[in-house]
Write a protein that holds these residues in place. Structure first.
Motif, short mmCIF file in Angstrom:
data_model
loop_
_atom_site.label_atom_id
_atom_site.label_comp_id
_atom_site.label_asym_id
_atom_site.label_seq_id
_atom_site.Cartn_x
_atom_site.Cartn_y
_atom_site.Cartn_z
N PHE A 154 8.83 5.36 -1.97
CA PHE A 154 8.67 5.02 -0.57
C PHE A 154 9.44 3.75 -0.25
CE2 PHE A 154 5.24 3.00 -2.88
CZ PHE A 154 5.12 1.76 -2.32
N VAL A 155 9.75 3.58 1.05
CA VAL A 155 10.44 2.40 1.55
C VAL A 155 9.61 1.84 2.69
CG1 VAL A 155 12.53 1.52 2.67
CG2 VAL A 155 12.70 3.34 0.97
N THR A 174 0.84 -1.19 0.00
CA THR A 174 0.00 0.00 0.00
C THR A 174 0.88 1.24 0.00
OG1 THR A 174 -1.67 -1.20 1.26
CG2 THR A 174 -1.86 1.19 1.21
N CYS A 175 0.62 2.15 -0.89
CA CYS A 175 1.36 3.40 -0.98
C CYS A 175 1.00 4.27 0.23
CB CYS A 175 1.03 4.13 -2.28
SG CYS A 175 1.79 5.75 -2.40
N PRO A 176 2.01 4.79 0.95
CA PRO A 176 1.70 5.64 2.11
C PRO A 176 1.16 7.02 1.72
CG PRO A 176 4.06 5.49 1.79
CD PRO A 176 3.43 4.56 0.80
N GLN A 209 14.56 -1.66 -0.28
CA GLN A 209 14.89 -0.78 -1.40
C GLN A 209 13.72 0.15 -1.69
OE1 GLN A 209 15.92 -3.47 -4.57
NE2 GLN A 209 18.07 -3.49 -3.97
N THR A 210 14.01 1.25 -2.34
CA THR A 210 12.99 2.23 -2.69
C THR A 210 12.06 1.66 -3.74
OG1 THR A 210 14.57 3.98 -2.26
CG2 THR A 210 12.62 4.57 -3.50
N MET A 211 10.76 1.83 -3.51
CA MET A 211 9.74 1.38 -4.45
C MET A 211 9.01 2.60 -5.01
SD MET A 211 8.26 -1.91 -2.48
CE MET A 211 8.77 -1.63 -0.79
N VAL A 212 8.44 2.44 -6.19
CA VAL A 212 7.71 3.52 -6.85
C VAL A 212 6.24 3.13 -6.95
CG1 VAL A 212 7.49 4.88 -8.96
CG2 VAL A 212 9.73 4.09 -8.22
#
Length: 52
Positions: A49-50, A19-21, A38-41
């Motif tokens: 976000f991480v 879920t995107c914060p 790792q950083t996700m898009v």
């Protein structure tokens, strides 16, 4: 191909719903990115976000 490399290849292709914060929408992300923090898009709002 050995058993270990076969297992590692299967793990790399596995994904999970995150879920995107920022926007709150769910998207599929790689389990290896999640495990390595790792950083996700987000594909919806393009925020980075991480998940810890």
């Amino acid at each position: 191909m050995s058993y270990f490399t076969d297992v590692m290849a299967r793990i790399k292709t596995m994904s999970t719903n995150t879920t995107c914060p920022v926007c709150g929408k769910k998207s599929k992300q790689s389990i290896t990115k999640l495990a390595k923090e790792q950083t996700m898009v987000c594909p919806h709002c393009k925020s980075l976000f991480v998940i810890h």
